[in-house]
Write a protein that holds these residues in place. Structure first.
Motif, short mmCIF file in Angstrom:
data_model
loop_
_atom_site.label_atom_id
_atom_site.label_comp_id
_atom_site.label_asym_id
_atom_site.label_seq_id
_atom_site.Cartn_x
_atom_site.Cartn_y
_atom_site.Cartn_z
N LYS A 7 -9.99 -7.20 -1.09
CA LYS A 7 -8.67 -7.30 -1.93
C LYS A 7 -8.56 -8.65 -2.52
N ALA A 8 -9.10 -9.81 -1.60
CA ALA A 8 -8.78 -11.10 -2.38
C ALA A 8 -9.70 -11.27 -3.55
N ILE A 9 -11.01 -10.74 -3.49
CA ILE A 9 -11.82 -10.79 -4.54
C ILE A 9 -11.28 -10.22 -5.85
N LYS A 10 -10.99 -8.79 -5.47
CA LYS A 10 -10.30 -8.11 -6.69
C LYS A 10 -9.10 -9.13 -7.36
N SER A 11 -8.27 -9.45 -6.27
CA SER A 11 -7.04 -9.92 -7.17
C SER A 11 -7.34 -11.16 -7.72
N ALA A 12 -8.15 -11.93 -6.97
CA ALA A 12 -8.58 -13.53 -7.87
C ALA A 12 -9.49 -13.03 -9.22
N THR A 13 -10.36 -12.19 -9.21
CA THR A 13 -11.05 -11.80 -10.47
C THR A 13 -10.12 -11.22 -11.60
#
Length: 103
Positions: A7-13
Motif C-alpha cells: 500500500k505504501a509503495i502504491k501510494s508513493a508511486t
C-alpha cells in the motif's frame, strides 16, 4: 505486513514520491529476506534499484545492486538472473552474474 508495504509503495508511486516508493521496496525486501524469502527480496530490491535510479540516487542504487547480487548468488536457480546496473551514459542496462564473474 506485506499488504502495508505494498500500500505504501502504491501510494508513493501514484503520488510521485519516487524516493519513498524506493525506500518502501527496499525495506519490504529486507523484511522478506529476514523471513527467509530471499527470492521475494531480490524482486523488491530490483524495483528499489530502478526507483532509486529514477530519483537520481545512483550511489544508493549501485549500493543496493551490489547487496542484491551478494544475496542472489546464494539462491539456487538464480545464477542466470539479472540485476540492473547503471551505465556511464546514465541509462539503465542489465548485467548477468556471469558477466560479473568474467570482469
Amino acid at each position: 505486513v506485506y499488504a502495508v508495504y505494498e500500500k505504501a509503495i502504491k501510494s508513493a508511486t501514484e503520488e510521485g514520491y519516487t524516493r519513498d516508493a524506493a525506500l518502501a521496496c527496499e525495506r519490504e525486501g529486507d523484511y522478506k529476506k529476514s523471513s527467509g524469502d530471499v527470492e521475494g527480496a531480490i524482486i523488491l530490491w530490483r524495483r528499489a534499484i530502478t526507483l532509486y535510479y529514477q530519483w537520481g540516487a545512483t550511489e544508493q542504487s549501485e549500493h543496493l545492486r551490489a547487496y542484491a547480487l551478494l544475496n542472489e548468488k546464494g539462491v539456487a536457480g538464480y545464477t542466470s538472473r539479472t540485476i540492473p546496473t547503471i551505465g556511464e551514459d546514465r541509462s539503465s542496462h542489465i548485467i548477468t552474474l556471469e558477466d560479473m564473474h568474467s570482469r
